[in-house]
Write a protein that holds these residues in place. Structure first.
Motif, mmCIF file in Angstrom:
data_model
loop_
_atom_site.group_PDB
_atom_site.id
_atom_site.type_symbol
_atom_site.label_atom_id
_atom_site.label_comp_id
_atom_site.label_asym_id
_atom_site.label_seq_id
_atom_site.Cartn_x
_atom_site.Cartn_y
_atom_site.Cartn_z
ATOM 1 N N GLU A 2 0.826 -1.199 0.000
ATOM 2 C CA GLU A 2 0.000 0.000 0.000
ATOM 3 C C GLU A 2 0.864 1.254 0.000
ATOM 4 O OE1 GLU A 2 -2.879 2.201 3.128
ATOM 5 O OE2 GLU A 2 -3.212 0.059 2.848
ATOM 6 N N ASN A 3 1.992 1.189 0.672
ATOM 7 C CA ASN A 3 2.898 2.325 0.752
ATOM 8 C C ASN A 3 3.495 2.660 -0.619
ATOM 9 O OD1 ASN A 3 4.331 4.394 1.845
ATOM 10 N ND2 ASN A 3 5.868 3.091 2.804
ATOM 11 N N LYS A 4 3.796 1.646 -1.435
ATOM 12 C CA LYS A 4 4.351 1.868 -2.767
ATOM 13 C C LYS A 4 3.321 2.537 -3.674
ATOM 14 C CE LYS A 4 7.739 -1.844 -2.940
ATOM 15 N NZ LYS A 4 8.175 -3.050 -3.655
ATOM 16 N N THR A 6 0.742 4.406 -2.751
ATOM 17 C CA THR A 6 0.540 5.774 -2.278
ATOM 18 C C THR A 6 1.692 6.671 -2.726
ATOM 19 O OG1 THR A 6 -0.575 4.887 -0.337
ATOM 20 C CG2 THR A 6 0.111 7.175 -0.246
ATOM 21 N N THR A 7 2.894 6.179 -2.637
ATOM 22 C CA THR A 7 4.060 6.950 -3.068
ATOM 23 C C THR A 7 4.012 7.224 -4.565
ATOM 24 O OG1 THR A 7 5.370 5.918 -1.327
ATOM 25 C CG2 THR A 7 6.574 7.009 -3.085
ATOM 26 N N ASN A 11 3.696 10.912 -6.187
ATOM 27 C CA ASN A 11 4.750 11.297 -7.124
ATOM 28 C C ASN A 11 4.152 11.730 -8.465
ATOM 29 O OD1 ASN A 11 7.235 11.693 -8.226
ATOM 30 N ND2 ASN A 11 7.809 9.543 -8.300
#
Length: 69
Positions: A2-4, A6-7, A11
């Motif tokens: 999930e963090n990837k 969102t990043t 971006n």
């Protein structure tokens, strides 16, 4: 995982906003007002600048210059 995602989304939006601001700046202050090289601020330019960043903005202006030839 999930963090990837969102990043990547954050971006994308940062690149898109910077690209649209760059297009606006170039259209307003660098090119003459009667020039046919101006790139429009629309969904296609938003997606291109968001995906490719500054090279995408250069690509859009390159396409406009090629269209003049």
């Amino acid at each position: 995982m999930e963090n990837k995602i969102t990043t990547a989304v954050i971006n994308f939006f940062i690149r898109a906003i910077i690209g649209m601001a760059l297009i606006f700046f170039i259209n307003q202050y660098v090119l003459p007002s009667d020039s046919s090289i101006n790139v429009g601020l629309n969904a296609v330019s938003f997606l291109t600048s968001g995906t490719l960043g500054i090279p995408g903005v250069c690509l859009l202006y390159g396409i406009m210059c090629y269209r003049i030839l």
